[in-house]
Scaffold this active site. Structure first.
Site, PDB file in Angstrom:
ATOM      1  N   HIS A  77       3.856  11.240 -34.231  1.00 54.81           N
ATOM      2  CA  HIS A  77       3.012  12.410 -34.295  1.00 54.81           C
ATOM      3  C   HIS A  77       3.377  13.608 -34.293  1.00 54.81           C
ATOM      4  CE1 HIS A  77      -1.101  10.789 -33.704  1.00 54.81           C
ATOM      5  NE2 HIS A  77      -0.648  10.008 -32.553  1.00 54.81           N
ATOM      6  N   ASP A 103       0.867   6.676 -37.523  1.00 48.82           N
ATOM      7  CA  ASP A 103       0.648   7.810 -36.754  1.00 48.82           C
ATOM      8  C   ASP A 103       1.877   8.632 -36.698  1.00 48.82           C
ATOM      9  OD1 ASP A 103      -1.937   7.020 -36.298  1.00 48.82           O
ATOM     10  OD2 ASP A 103      -1.890   7.363 -34.065  1.00 48.82           O
ATOM     11  N   ASN A 135      -4.239   5.150 -37.535  1.00 46.56           N
ATOM     12  CA  ASN A 135      -5.336   5.613 -37.792  1.00 46.56           C
ATOM     13  C   ASN A 135      -5.431   7.023 -38.091  1.00 46.56           C
ATOM     14  OD1 ASN A 135      -4.437   5.868 -34.886  1.00 46.56           O
ATOM     15  ND2 ASN A 135      -6.425   6.790 -34.542  1.00 46.56           N
ATOM     16  N   HIS A 136      -4.195   7.844 -37.807  1.00 48.04           N
ATOM     17  CA  HIS A 136      -4.193   9.290 -38.350  1.00 48.04           C
ATOM     18  C   HIS A 136      -3.600   9.427 -39.837  1.00 48.04           C
ATOM     19  CE1 HIS A 136      -4.928  11.502 -34.440  1.00 48.04           C
ATOM     20  NE2 HIS A 136      -4.855  10.043 -33.915  1.00 48.04           N
ATOM     21  N   HIS A 184      -0.851  -1.080 -36.327  1.00 48.43           N
ATOM     22  CA  HIS A 184      -0.760   0.040 -35.412  1.00 48.43           C
ATOM     23  C   HIS A 184      -1.728  -0.401 -34.485  1.00 48.43           C
ATOM     24  CE1 HIS A 184      -0.781   3.975 -34.537  1.00 48.43           C
ATOM     25  NE2 HIS A 184      -2.052   4.082 -34.098  1.00 48.43           N
ATOM     26  N   HIS A 259      -0.318   3.215 -30.816  1.00 53.47           N
ATOM     27  CA  HIS A 259      -1.622   3.620 -30.791  1.00 53.47           C
ATOM     28  C   HIS A 259      -1.927   4.017 -29.446  1.00 53.47           C
ATOM     29  CE1 HIS A 259      -5.544   3.860 -32.126  1.00 53.47           C
ATOM     30  NE2 HIS A 259      -6.197   2.981 -31.555  1.00 53.47           N
TER      31      HIS A 259
END
Length: 322
Positions: A77, A103, A135-136, A184, A259
């Site tokens: 992130h 991510d 998912n990002h 993920h 996740h």
């Protein structure tokens, strides 16, 4: 700087090896600077990283078949200085093989540096360095949670769209020595055979429901039997029973996923049949979580390397934990 063997031809396929090495050098230069120091690559350099890595992703399967030894990292992130610390601790490529579980962008301050270094390593060491989709890595999500704004502020929206084209080609799962399945998010009620992952189309956006959505979005649920509702409003939660059932059916030992923020950087579920790995310590500056990386040795023994949460404003320490 001389390219490593194979980096010029094989690794730098479609990209000048000298340029690639220079991009990596610039991205690593800030190791000794204050955390948060930006690395300004040119728009054309970043476009090349996206387009060349995209071709490599498409040339490799959607379900990667990998061999140990390998180090597995969870969510980053945009916490670039923490990514650099992970490499300092685990060894900079090609010293170790790596699998990242997605991510890379959003929430942190340096999504661009983070994703550029990861893509550069993918191009330089395509057979030793692997990236899965989180998912990002999806336009509708990173449009909202920071990556779009970072691209727009530092470059332009066109570059964000180039990243979207690249993310739409990322593989979604990896199988290590036929025994450890990595993704993920988690399991899916639509996953009955691993070949179904191989046949998911690419490039593709992430749909709102179905197998691809679940692989990127589902979560284990402590008080769940079978399949349950997910508080995220997307996908499902799954119980320990579903994990055991799945492992037995496919002759697997472990499911490895990311996740979710976990306090120690890693957390087991279902009697150690599933592990969650999260690699962004002090996540968003709002949590006091540690970050972790899982090392899988040749015998498939797993151990964890922990990045402790920083003392407020201090550097954080590393400890090795089994």
């Amino acid at each position: 700087m001389a390219a490593a063997p194979g980096a010029g031809g094989q690794g730098g396929g479609g990209m000048d090896a000298v340029l690639l090495d220079d991009i990596i050098r610039r991205l690593l230069e800030v190791r000794t600077a204050r955390p948060g120091k930006q690395v300004q690559l040119s728009e054309s350099e970043i476009r090349q990283l996206c387009t060349v890595s995209r071709e490599i992703f498409l040339s490799q399967p959607n379900l990667l078949e990998l061999e140990a030894p390998i180090k597995i990292c969870g969510d980053i992130h945009g916490q670039y200085s923490d990514l650099l610390r992970l490499f300092e601790y685990g060894g900079f490529p090609p010293e170790a093989n790596y699998l990242f579980l997605g991510d890379y962008v959003d929430r942190g301050k340096q999504s661009l540096e983070t994703i550029c270094l990861l893509l550069a390593y993918k191009i330089k060491y395509p057979e030793n360095f692997f990236l899965l989709r989180g998912n990002h890595e999806c336009a509708s999500i990173n449009r909202i949670y920071g990556f779009y704004d970072e691209c727009k502020r530092r470059f332009n929206v066109r570059l964000w769209k180039v990243f979207t084209d690249c993310f739409n080609c990322l593989p979604v799962a990896a199988l290590i020595d036929d025994k450890i399945l990595c993704m993920h998010g988690g399991l899916s009620p639509d996953l009955t055979h691993l070949d179904e992952i191989k046949s998911l189309p690419r490039p593709t956006d992430v749909p709102d429901t179905g197998l691809l959505c679940d692989l990127l979005w589902s979560d284990p649920g402590k008080d769940v039997q079978g399949w349950g509702m997910n508080d995220r409003g997307v996908s499902y939660t799954f119980g320990a029973d579903k994990v055991s059932e799945f492992l037995e059916k496919h002759d697997l030992d472990l499911i490895c996923r990311a996740h979710q923020v976990v306090e120690d950087g890693y957390e087991f579920f279902a009697d150690r049949q599933l592990v969650t790995i999260f690699s962004a310590p002090n996540y968003c500056g709002e949590f006091d979580n540690a970050g972790a990386m899982m090392s899988v040795d040749e015998t498939l023994m797993c151990s964890f390397q922990i990045l402790k949460p920083a003392e407020r404003k201090g550097k954080f320490m590393a400890s090795n934990k089994m």
